[in-house]
Design a protein around this motif. Structure first.
Motif, PDB file in Angstrom:
ATOM      1  N   GLY A 108      -3.297   1.736  -3.827  1.00  0.00           N
ATOM      2  CA  GLY A 108      -3.729   0.021  -3.743  1.00  0.00           C
ATOM      3  C   GLY A 108      -2.874  -0.619  -5.019  1.00  0.00           C
ATOM      4  N   THR A 109      -2.719   0.554  -6.490  1.00  0.00           N
ATOM      5  CA  THR A 109      -2.213  -0.505  -6.996  1.00  0.00           C
ATOM      6  C   THR A 109      -1.497  -1.798  -7.644  1.00  0.00           C
ATOM      7  N   ASP A 110      -0.438  -2.017  -6.297  1.00  0.00           N
ATOM      8  CA  ASP A 110       0.353  -3.468  -6.207  1.00  0.00           C
ATOM      9  C   ASP A 110      -1.170  -4.540  -5.350  1.00  0.00           C
ATOM     10  N   ILE A 111      -1.635  -4.487  -5.231  1.00  0.00           N
ATOM     11  CA  ILE A 111      -3.103  -4.722  -4.543  1.00  0.00           C
ATOM     12  C   ILE A 111      -3.743  -5.039  -5.563  1.00  0.00           C
ATOM     13  N   ILE A 112      -4.263  -4.470  -6.496  1.00  0.00           N
ATOM     14  CA  ILE A 112      -5.370  -4.637  -7.597  1.00  0.00           C
ATOM     15  C   ILE A 112      -4.435  -5.216  -8.603  1.00  0.00           C
ATOM     16  N   GLU A 113      -3.312  -5.403  -8.890  1.00  0.00           N
ATOM     17  CA  GLU A 113      -2.018  -6.167  -9.444  1.00  0.00           C
ATOM     18  C   GLU A 113      -2.386  -7.456  -9.125  1.00  0.00           C
ATOM     19  N   ALA A 114      -1.683  -7.774  -8.117  1.00  0.00           N
ATOM     20  CA  ALA A 114      -1.954  -8.633  -7.572  1.00  0.00           C
ATOM     21  C   ALA A 114      -3.671  -9.521  -7.656  1.00  0.00           C
TER      22      ALA A 114
ATOM     23  N   ASP B 253       9.903   0.982 -12.874  1.00  0.00           N
ATOM     24  CA  ASP B 253      10.391   0.006 -12.094  1.00  0.00           C
ATOM     25  C   ASP B 253       9.214   0.311 -10.993  1.00  0.00           C
ATOM     26  N   HIS B 254       8.192   1.733 -11.044  1.00  0.00           N
ATOM     27  CA  HIS B 254       7.586   1.809  -9.875  1.00  0.00           C
ATOM     28  C   HIS B 254       6.676   3.263 -10.310  1.00  0.00           C
ATOM     29  N   ALA B 255       5.572   2.558 -10.345  1.00  0.00           N
ATOM     30  CA  ALA B 255       4.558   4.019 -11.323  1.00  0.00           C
ATOM     31  C   ALA B 255       4.768   4.947 -12.298  1.00  0.00           C
TER      32      ALA B 255
ATOM     33  N   CYS C  37       0.829  -1.660   0.091  1.00  0.00           N
ATOM     34  CA  CYS C  37      -0.289  -0.237   0.128  1.00  0.00           C
ATOM     35  C   CYS C  37       1.058   1.307  -0.449  1.00  0.00           C
ATOM     36  N   GLU C  38       1.267   1.769  -1.194  1.00  0.00           N
ATOM     37  CA  GLU C  38       2.359   3.139  -1.014  1.00  0.00           C
ATOM     38  C   GLU C  38       1.451   3.758  -2.159  1.00  0.00           C
ATOM     39  N   ALA C  39       2.069   4.995  -2.492  1.00  0.00           N
ATOM     40  CA  ALA C  39       1.942   6.229  -2.963  1.00  0.00           C
ATOM     41  C   ALA C  39       2.895   6.269  -4.595  1.00  0.00           C
ATOM     42  N   HIS C  40       1.556   5.929  -5.709  1.00  0.00           N
ATOM     43  CA  HIS C  40       2.359   5.014  -7.031  1.00  0.00           C
ATOM     44  C   HIS C  40       2.519   7.122  -7.662  1.00  0.00           C
ATOM     45  N   ASN C  41       3.417   7.859  -7.623  1.00  0.00           N
ATOM     46  CA  ASN C  41       2.796   9.159  -8.489  1.00  0.00           C
ATOM     47  C   ASN C  41       1.750   9.272  -8.278  1.00  0.00           C
TER      48      ASN C  41
HETATM   49 ZN   LIG Z   1       3.622  -0.824  -7.793  1.00  0.00          ZN
END
Ligand SMILES: [Zn+2]
Length: 253
Positions: A39-45, A157-159, A29-33
């Protein structure tokens, strides 16, 4: 109700089905730009696990996807508001409890489907493998399954372009206009060995990037996301199936 998603099923079904492999998706759970959701990584997972499991299930593999763990290692993002860090030692405790259940109940294969670069389960797998010798434990980073260069102009690498394209495909309503996104420019280490990749140190995130992104998102599109997501989930589903079919006592050729 999808038969391969644990959270959607019930005791009546579960007690009558013999599962070969459990999948544990693990996000962060982290900022993505400025433009992508926390929740980007959660949605992807969630989506990579579900789609890959659907394909594998339809091919006969008995897969069960556990609920996604929403918190990842964010020690380097300690000063980014509401990036919720879960320390590696906490992750090991969570993982140990999940593995203990599977081991006790005879589901002897577990794949951790990792969605976040700060998570690294390899040393945990080594430690838990000693404690639970009947278990076959493995992890995979879905974002490394397929070469991004085939699909995207700018490395993500990220966002960046890859993640933005995926979320534009999966949850377009959660993406702010790309005109509001930062350029994802990031500084590199001055120390040569770390830049070359054979030495490693953690990046202090906000000293490296001002918009929290690492990778330019501005060439992203839903169209790119569709093609990449399909390629990734096909490859990940083949991995799920291979693990389901594997004899855990005869893994080497
Ligand atoms: Zn991510």
């Amino acid at each position: 109700m999808r038969p391969y998603i644990l959270a959607e099923n019930n005791w009546k079904t579960i007690k009558e089905t013999r599962y070969e492999v459990a999948i544990l998706p693990w996000g962060a759970c982290e900022a993505h730009n400025y433009h992508l959701p926390y929740g980007t990584d959660i949605i992807e997972a969630d989506h990579v696990a579900a789609e890959a499991a659907r394909i594998a299930w339809n091919g006969g593999a008995r897969i069960i996807v556990l609920p996604t763990i929403p918190f990842g290692v964010n020690t380097g993002q300690f000063d980014v508001t509401l990036d919720i860090n879960m320390n590696p030692s906490t992750q090991l405790a969570v993982l140990r409890d999940v593995v203990d259940v599977l081991n006790r109940q005879g589901i002897f294969k577990l794949i951790i489907l990792n969605s976040h670069g700060g998570n690294d389960f390899r040393t945990m797998i080594r430690e838990l493998g000693l404690q639970f010798p009947n278990m076959f434990l493995c992890s995979c980073n879905w974002y490394q399954a397929v070469d991004q260069k085939t699909f995207f102009e700018n490395k993500d690498d990220h966002a960046g372009e890859m993640e933005t394209s995926i979320i534009l495909h999966l949850k377009p309503e959660l993406v702010r206009p790309l005109s509001e996104a930062g350029d994802g420019a990031a500084k590199k280490f001055r120390i040569g060995a770390i830049r070359e990749g054979w030495a490693w140190a953690e990046r202090k995130w906000l000293q490296v990037t001002s918009d929290t992104g690492v990778g330019d998102p501005r060439k992203a599109s839903a169209e790119k996301g569709i093609h990449y997501f399909k390629a990734v989930t096909e490859k990940v589903s083949a991995f799920f199936t291979e693990v389901a079919r594997a004899d855990k006592n005869d893994l080497y050729v």
